[in-house]
Scaffold this motif. Structure first.
Motif, short mmCIF file in Angstrom:
data_model
loop_
_atom_site.label_atom_id
_atom_site.label_comp_id
_atom_site.label_asym_id
_atom_site.label_seq_id
_atom_site.Cartn_x
_atom_site.Cartn_y
_atom_site.Cartn_z
N ILE A 75 0.82 -1.22 0.00
CA ILE A 75 0.00 0.00 0.00
C ILE A 75 0.85 1.26 0.00
N ALA A 76 2.15 1.12 0.21
CA ALA A 76 3.04 2.28 0.35
C ALA A 76 2.94 3.29 -0.80
N PRO A 77 2.86 2.84 -2.07
CA PRO A 77 2.78 3.83 -3.14
C PRO A 77 1.57 4.75 -3.05
N LEU A 78 0.54 4.30 -2.34
CA LEU A 78 -0.68 5.10 -2.24
C LEU A 78 -0.66 6.05 -1.05
N MET A 79 0.35 5.93 -0.22
CA MET A 79 0.36 6.71 1.03
C MET A 79 0.53 8.22 0.84
N PRO A 80 1.37 8.67 -0.11
CA PRO A 80 1.46 10.13 -0.28
C PRO A 80 0.10 10.77 -0.54
N GLY A 81 -0.74 10.10 -1.29
CA GLY A 81 -2.08 10.63 -1.55
C GLY A 81 -2.89 10.74 -0.27
N SER A 82 -2.75 9.73 0.57
CA SER A 82 -3.47 9.75 1.85
C SER A 82 -2.99 10.91 2.71
N ALA A 83 -1.67 11.10 2.74
CA ALA A 83 -1.11 12.20 3.55
C ALA A 83 -1.58 13.55 3.03
N ALA A 84 -1.52 13.70 1.70
CA ALA A 84 -1.91 14.99 1.10
C ALA A 84 -3.38 15.28 1.33
N PHE A 85 -4.19 14.25 1.19
CA PHE A 85 -5.63 14.46 1.36
C PHE A 85 -5.96 14.74 2.82
N VAL A 110 -14.44 8.62 11.30
CA VAL A 110 -15.11 8.40 10.01
C VAL A 110 -14.17 7.70 9.03
N VAL A 111 -12.94 8.17 8.94
CA VAL A 111 -11.92 7.59 8.06
C VAL A 111 -12.41 7.52 6.61
N ALA A 112 -12.95 8.62 6.14
CA ALA A 112 -13.42 8.68 4.75
C ALA A 112 -13.41 10.14 4.31
N GLY A 113 -12.38 10.54 3.58
CA GLY A 113 -12.13 11.95 3.31
C GLY A 113 -13.21 12.69 2.57
N ALA A 114 -13.74 12.09 1.51
CA ALA A 114 -14.72 12.81 0.70
C ALA A 114 -15.94 13.17 1.53
N SER A 115 -16.40 12.23 2.35
CA SER A 115 -17.60 12.50 3.16
C SER A 115 -17.28 13.52 4.25
N ILE A 206 -4.46 10.15 9.40
CA ILE A 206 -4.70 10.89 10.64
C ILE A 206 -3.57 11.89 10.91
N VAL A 207 -2.34 11.45 10.69
CA VAL A 207 -1.20 12.37 10.89
C VAL A 207 -1.29 13.53 9.90
N GLY A 208 -1.67 13.23 8.67
CA GLY A 208 -1.85 14.30 7.67
C GLY A 208 -2.89 15.30 8.13
#
Lengths: 313, 104
Positions: A75-85, A110-115, A206-208
């Motif tokens: 999952i690591a390649p997807l983590m920058p997106g999670s941090a940025a979002f 919630v753990v769901a950014g769009a919502s 969460i850290v992001g």
């Protein structure tokens, strides 16, 4: 890619039923990966691989640590997106006049950014609570699709694992779990792989958020940080637009959102989403009927879930 | 407190959605094709609605044409060209920053 998830008879992990049926390959379509004979199970048990040398660490066997590490790497390649979002959401929280702790609480619970962003937008628009909740839940209805696809993948997990993993099943974690399920026919190894991907991903999110909440008030207004919301969604969604029903649904959504802009409380967003879903579904059924008429198979649930997860947040 | 409660209700509802199939559905093919289709369209429509709403509409009406639209146009073009979220995000943000610096 068509996934055929491993179906392992239900039962507590380590019970003779679950592990023995796995060891004999009953109901499991996947023949790759190690198939180990059953031993009385705990997560600290060495499950019989040469990869697990030495004793348990923190009560967990080295093999399970290795499986979790494999999940993290997947999952690591997807983590920058999670941090940025997470950063973007966190930065919006003070802008909307929301208590920073409440913003952080939202990312944990919630753990769901769009919502979460839709709730912030509803709050800014002065919408009644019920509209904010319903709009967010419509956006999160997509998780039902992942959940349905993950049912067989998680079927041999103990109940406490199912209940815990469900909370951290983001779009990205779900698709990683679906894509790698066949490599982990052993339910114990599989659940550690899933946890190793999902938990760090949520932690980064969460850290992001925390960084965004702290940095948000420092960022000057002239930077117009709010642009990151459409930018992030464009970056995530547009590369995944391949199916005609997506384009139809998106087009209808865009037209309805603009046309109904006069609606109070930001209701145009919810109306647009529902209109797009209805139109896109009708289009997809029509396209499906055409495919069948040509003798082509309709899309499977796993395909649909994977496609959904490509663009999810 | 009100926002806290809203997030709490959304969190509970979202969790119930997330756990529904994992805990209850051993055969996902039981899901009707129509429901499957509809759920598959939630992400693009939800994201599309938020994009259009924030890009074209402001609190008081239409958003004035400028850096937001052009920055998003760059991001969309890059996303279609490269099929990469990272590229779209990076170049879209860079274009937006340059447009702001240019006074748009």
């Amino acid at each position: 890619m068509k996934l055929v998830p491993a179906i392992v008879p239900d039962g507590e992990p380590g019970s003779d039923t679950g592990a023995n049926s796995h060891a004999t390959g009953v109901g499991c379509s996947c023949q790759t990966g190690p198939v180990t004979p059953h031993r009385p199970d705990s997560d600290s048990a060495d499950r019989g691989s040469g990869a697990a040398t030495g004793g348990p660490v923190l009560g967990i066997s080295r093999l399970q640590w290795a499986d979790a590490w494999a999940g993290l790497k997947a999952i690591a390649p997807l983590m920058p997106g999670s941090a940025a979002f997470g950063l973007a959401f966190g930065a919006l929280v003070p802008v909307a006049g929301i208590n920073p702790w409440t913003g952080l609480y939202a990312s944990v619970s919630v753990v769901a950014g769009a919502s979460q962003i839709s709730v912030v937008e509803s709050v800014r628009a002065g919408a009644p609570a019920v509209i904010a909740v319903v709009t967010a839940l419509i956006i999160n209805a997509r998780f039902a699709l992942y959940s349905a696809a993950l049912g067989p993948v998680f079927s041999a997990f103990p109940r406490r694992w199912k209940l815990g993993l469900a909370h951290i099943m983001t779009d990205q974690a779900a698709v990683v779990a679906l894509q790698h399920a066949d490599r982990y026919p052993d339910p114990v190894r599989r659940r550690w792989f899933v946890l190793g991907g999902a938990l760090p991903f949520v932690t980064v999110w969460i850290v992001g958020t925390l960084v965004g909440v702290v940095a948000g008030p420092i960022i000057p207004d002239s930077w117009q940080i709010g642009f990151i919301v459409p930018l992030m969604f464009v970056a995530v969604m547009v590369p995944t637009l391949r199916r005609s029903e997506d384009v139809v649904a998106l087009g209808i959504t865009a037209v309805v959102v603009v046309a109904s802009r006069g609606l109070p409380y930001g209701l145009n967003v919810m109306v647009g989403i529902i209109s797009g879903i209805v139109a896109g579904t009708a289009w997809a059924e029509w396209a499906d009927a055409r495919r069948r008429a040509r003798g082509m198979p309709p899309e499977s649930l796993a395909d649909a879930a994977e496609h959904e997860a490509e663009g999810g947040l | 407190m009100r926002v806290f409660l809203i997030f709490t209700v959304v969190a509970v509802g979202t969790y119930l959605v997330r756990v529904s199939g994992i805990a209850l559905l051993s055969n996902p093919e039981k899901l009707s094709p129509r429901v499957r289709r509809a759920l598959g369209l939630v992400a693009p429509t939800a994201m599309g609605a938020i994009i259009v709403n924030s890009l074209f509409l402001d609190e008081d009406g239409w958003r004035e044409f400028g850096a937001w639209h052009l920055g998003a146009a760059v991001a969309i073009a890059v996303a279609l060209w490269k099929r990469s979220s990272g590229w779209a995000m990076s170049l879209g943000a860079a274009a937006f920053a340059l447009l702001l610096l240019a006074g748009m």
